[in-house]
Design a protein around this motif. Structure first.
Motif, mmCIF file in Angstrom:
data_model
loop_
_atom_site.group_PDB
_atom_site.id
_atom_site.type_symbol
_atom_site.label_atom_id
_atom_site.label_comp_id
_atom_site.label_asym_id
_atom_site.label_seq_id
_atom_site.Cartn_x
_atom_site.Cartn_y
_atom_site.Cartn_z
ATOM 1 N N ASP A 54 -1.584 -5.493 -3.190
ATOM 2 C CA ASP A 54 -2.173 -6.641 -3.749
ATOM 3 C C ASP A 54 -2.964 -7.292 -2.482
ATOM 4 O O ASP A 54 -4.189 -7.697 -2.728
ATOM 5 C CB ASP A 54 -1.250 -7.894 -4.083
ATOM 6 N N SER A 55 -2.421 -7.046 -1.281
ATOM 7 C CA SER A 55 -3.222 -7.587 -0.013
ATOM 8 C C SER A 55 -4.569 -6.885 0.001
ATOM 9 O O SER A 55 -5.591 -7.479 0.609
ATOM 10 C CB SER A 55 -2.422 -7.519 0.936
ATOM 11 N N TRP A 56 -4.386 -5.616 -0.054
ATOM 12 C CA TRP A 56 -5.634 -4.513 0.063
ATOM 13 C C TRP A 56 -6.604 -5.130 -0.930
ATOM 14 O O TRP A 56 -7.832 -4.936 -0.476
ATOM 15 C CB TRP A 56 -5.034 -3.065 -0.251
ATOM 16 N N SER A 57 -6.109 -5.507 -2.151
ATOM 17 C CA SER A 57 -7.374 -5.895 -2.966
ATOM 18 C C SER A 57 -7.909 -7.228 -2.612
ATOM 19 O O SER A 57 -9.427 -7.155 -2.436
ATOM 20 C CB SER A 57 -6.862 -6.126 -4.251
ATOM 21 N N ILE A 58 -7.466 -8.054 -1.620
ATOM 22 C CA ILE A 58 -7.929 -9.111 -0.912
ATOM 23 C C ILE A 58 -8.618 -8.852 0.297
ATOM 24 O O ILE A 58 -9.811 -9.366 0.264
ATOM 25 C CB ILE A 58 -6.873 -10.248 -0.847
ATOM 26 N N ILE A 59 -8.035 -7.946 1.028
ATOM 27 C CA ILE A 59 -8.816 -7.481 1.938
ATOM 28 C C ILE A 59 -10.236 -6.959 1.756
ATOM 29 O O ILE A 59 -11.107 -7.180 2.423
ATOM 30 C CB ILE A 59 -7.853 -6.543 2.897
ATOM 31 N N ILE A 60 -9.895 -5.825 0.853
ATOM 32 C CA ILE A 60 -11.348 -5.366 0.472
ATOM 33 C C ILE A 60 -12.278 -6.411 -0.048
ATOM 34 O O ILE A 60 -13.463 -6.195 0.274
ATOM 35 C CB ILE A 60 -11.102 -4.157 -0.685
ATOM 36 N N GLY A 73 -6.932 -6.335 12.486
ATOM 37 C CA GLY A 73 -5.907 -6.141 12.318
ATOM 38 C C GLY A 73 -4.879 -7.157 12.105
ATOM 39 O O GLY A 73 -4.069 -7.376 11.336
ATOM 40 N N SER A 74 -5.024 -8.311 12.841
ATOM 41 C CA SER A 74 -4.454 -9.569 12.892
ATOM 42 C C SER A 74 -4.713 -10.295 11.606
ATOM 43 O O SER A 74 -3.816 -11.042 10.990
ATOM 44 C CB SER A 74 -4.622 -10.413 13.978
ATOM 45 N N TRP A 75 -6.033 -10.243 11.238
ATOM 46 C CA TRP A 75 -6.598 -10.889 9.880
ATOM 47 C C TRP A 75 -5.630 -10.114 8.839
ATOM 48 O O TRP A 75 -5.264 -10.926 7.952
ATOM 49 C CB TRP A 75 -8.091 -10.699 9.819
ATOM 50 N N ALA A 76 -5.783 -8.793 8.512
ATOM 51 C CA ALA A 76 -5.071 -8.107 7.442
ATOM 52 C C ALA A 76 -3.367 -8.635 7.672
ATOM 53 O O ALA A 76 -3.004 -8.790 6.178
ATOM 54 C CB ALA A 76 -5.239 -6.727 7.739
ATOM 55 N N MET A 77 -2.757 -8.447 8.670
ATOM 56 C CA MET A 77 -1.619 -8.870 9.051
ATOM 57 C C MET A 77 -1.166 -10.561 8.346
ATOM 58 O O MET A 77 -0.273 -10.463 7.874
ATOM 59 C CB MET A 77 -1.060 -8.745 10.250
ATOM 60 N N ARG A 78 -2.140 -11.231 8.512
ATOM 61 C CA ARG A 78 -2.044 -12.660 8.186
ATOM 62 C C ARG A 78 -2.044 -12.516 6.499
ATOM 63 O O ARG A 78 -1.112 -13.375 5.954
ATOM 64 C CB ARG A 78 -3.014 -13.544 8.858
ATOM 65 N N ILE A 79 -2.960 -11.873 6.065
ATOM 66 C CA ILE A 79 -2.997 -11.681 4.535
ATOM 67 C C ILE A 79 -1.524 -11.254 4.084
ATOM 68 O O ILE A 79 -1.015 -11.711 3.151
ATOM 69 C CB ILE A 79 -4.054 -10.869 4.060
ATOM 70 N N VAL A 80 -1.063 -10.119 4.574
ATOM 71 C CA VAL A 80 0.106 -9.619 4.281
ATOM 72 C C VAL A 80 1.210 -10.727 4.328
ATOM 73 O O VAL A 80 2.120 -10.570 3.518
ATOM 74 C CB VAL A 80 0.164 -8.302 4.798
ATOM 75 N N THR A 81 1.374 -11.391 5.624
ATOM 76 C CA THR A 81 2.438 -12.279 5.630
ATOM 77 C C THR A 81 2.239 -13.334 4.674
ATOM 78 O O THR A 81 3.351 -13.551 3.841
ATOM 79 C CB THR A 81 2.197 -12.996 7.125
ATOM 80 N N LYS A 83 1.294 -12.975 1.510
ATOM 81 C CA LYS A 83 1.477 -12.588 0.055
ATOM 82 C C LYS A 83 3.187 -12.065 0.210
ATOM 83 O O LYS A 83 3.631 -12.218 -0.832
ATOM 84 C CB LYS A 83 0.848 -11.076 -0.239
ATOM 85 N N SER A 84 3.652 -11.918 1.171
ATOM 86 C CA SER A 84 5.179 -11.588 1.441
ATOM 87 C C SER A 84 5.825 -12.808 1.309
ATOM 88 O O SER A 84 7.055 -12.893 0.495
ATOM 89 C CB SER A 84 5.283 -10.841 2.826
ATOM 90 N N LEU A 85 5.347 -13.998 1.570
ATOM 91 C CA LEU A 85 5.897 -15.235 1.655
ATOM 92 C C LEU A 85 5.641 -15.552 -0.105
ATOM 93 O O LEU A 85 6.615 -16.309 -0.451
ATOM 94 C CB LEU A 85 5.368 -16.320 2.457
ATOM 95 N N ASP A 86 4.788 -15.425 -0.413
ATOM 96 C CA ASP A 86 4.405 -15.877 -1.752
ATOM 97 C C ASP A 86 5.585 -15.162 -2.710
ATOM 98 O O ASP A 86 6.280 -15.616 -3.689
ATOM 99 C CB ASP A 86 3.234 -15.647 -2.200
ATOM 100 N N PHE A 87 5.648 -13.911 -2.309
ATOM 101 C CA PHE A 87 6.738 -13.158 -3.304
ATOM 102 C C PHE A 87 8.142 -13.614 -2.993
ATOM 103 O O PHE A 87 8.855 -13.682 -4.232
ATOM 104 C CB PHE A 87 6.573 -11.406 -2.677
ATOM 105 N N LEU A 88 8.560 -13.919 -1.846
ATOM 106 C CA LEU A 88 9.764 -14.675 -1.462
ATOM 107 C C LEU A 88 10.047 -15.762 -2.180
ATOM 108 O O LEU A 88 11.032 -16.129 -2.787
ATOM 109 C CB LEU A 88 10.097 -14.881 0.162
ATOM 110 N N ASN A 89 8.889 -16.856 -2.269
ATOM 111 C CA ASN A 89 9.063 -17.804 -3.009
ATOM 112 C C ASN A 89 9.280 -17.606 -4.506
ATOM 113 O O ASN A 89 10.031 -18.593 -5.082
ATOM 114 C CB ASN A 89 8.002 -18.869 -2.554
ATOM 115 N N ARG A 90 8.762 -16.722 -5.012
ATOM 116 C CA ARG A 90 8.464 -16.477 -6.514
ATOM 117 C C ARG A 90 10.102 -15.865 -6.762
ATOM 118 O O ARG A 90 10.389 -16.177 -7.766
ATOM 119 C CB ARG A 90 7.732 -15.377 -6.896
ATOM 120 N N ASN A 91 10.934 -15.219 -5.822
ATOM 121 C CA ASN A 91 12.164 -14.654 -6.246
ATOM 122 C C ASN A 91 12.943 -15.378 -5.038
ATOM 123 O O ASN A 91 14.025 -14.695 -4.398
ATOM 124 C CB ASN A 91 12.017 -13.131 -5.838
ATOM 125 N N LYS A 92 13.200 -16.466 -5.246
ATOM 126 C CA LYS A 92 14.338 -17.345 -4.179
ATOM 127 C C LYS A 92 15.665 -16.966 -4.300
ATOM 128 O O LYS A 92 16.375 -16.961 -3.396
ATOM 129 C CB LYS A 92 14.298 -18.798 -4.432
#
Length: 177
Positions: A54-60, A73-81, A83-92
């Protein structure tokens, strides 16, 4: 300047100029690292791969308008961070189970290996607050600068320094026991 960042910046500029092969090289260079980063948050390999996809689609989508190609690198990492936190919030509910599992030290090898320095350090790091674990990992394992970590986590450099200091102090205390 770091040669890897220069190469990434060159690839970003080539992609922005219409060279689609440059994107393939960026993906090849960063995909595994982004998956490890997401896995650190999710503790689920399949979920981490989905988050990174999902992050790659945003990055692209946004790669054509990135303001600082050196910061890819840090910009892409921030997007993944995020998205990962969004995933965790959806699956508390699952997250609470994972937290109790992570905070329990596990025997990672034979009985004689249990006392090894590496295992002691891993167990000690698990006892730290999550925000300190993240900063330690980004600084020491991923070798990001304080400024880059600040950008990835969207917090001040002073906060990063403070978390690193307190994490090291807590680790010293834990490991002395």
């Amino acid at each position: 300047m770091n040669p890897n960042k220069v190469f990434d910046a060159l690839l970003v500029l080539q992609y922005q100029s219409g060279d689609k092969k440059a994107l393939g090289l960026l993906v090849k260079r960063h995909h595994a690292k982004l998956c490890r980063h997401s896995y650190w948050y999710t503790h689920d390999l399949d979920a981490a791969k989905d988050v990174v996809q999902d992050s790659w689609s945003i990055i692209i989508t946004k790669l054509g308008s990135i303001r600082d190609p050196n910061a890819f690198g840090s910009w892409a990492m921030r997007i993944v961070t995020r998205k990962s936190l969004d995933f965790l919030n959806r699956n508390k509910n699952d997250r609470e189970k994972l937290a109790s599992y992570r905070n329990t030290p596990h025997n990672l090898g034979a009985e004689e290996d249990k006392e090894s320095d590496l295992i002691r350090l891993e167990n000690a790091i698990r006892l730290l607050p999550k925000n300190q674990q993240v900063v330690l990992r980004l600084f020491y394992t991923e070798e990001y600068s304080l400024k880059e970590i600040s950008t990835i986590l969207e917090i001040s450099i002073g906060t990063i320094k403070s978390r690193l200091f307190h994490a090291r102090e807590k680790l010293k205390t834990i490991l002395k026991k």
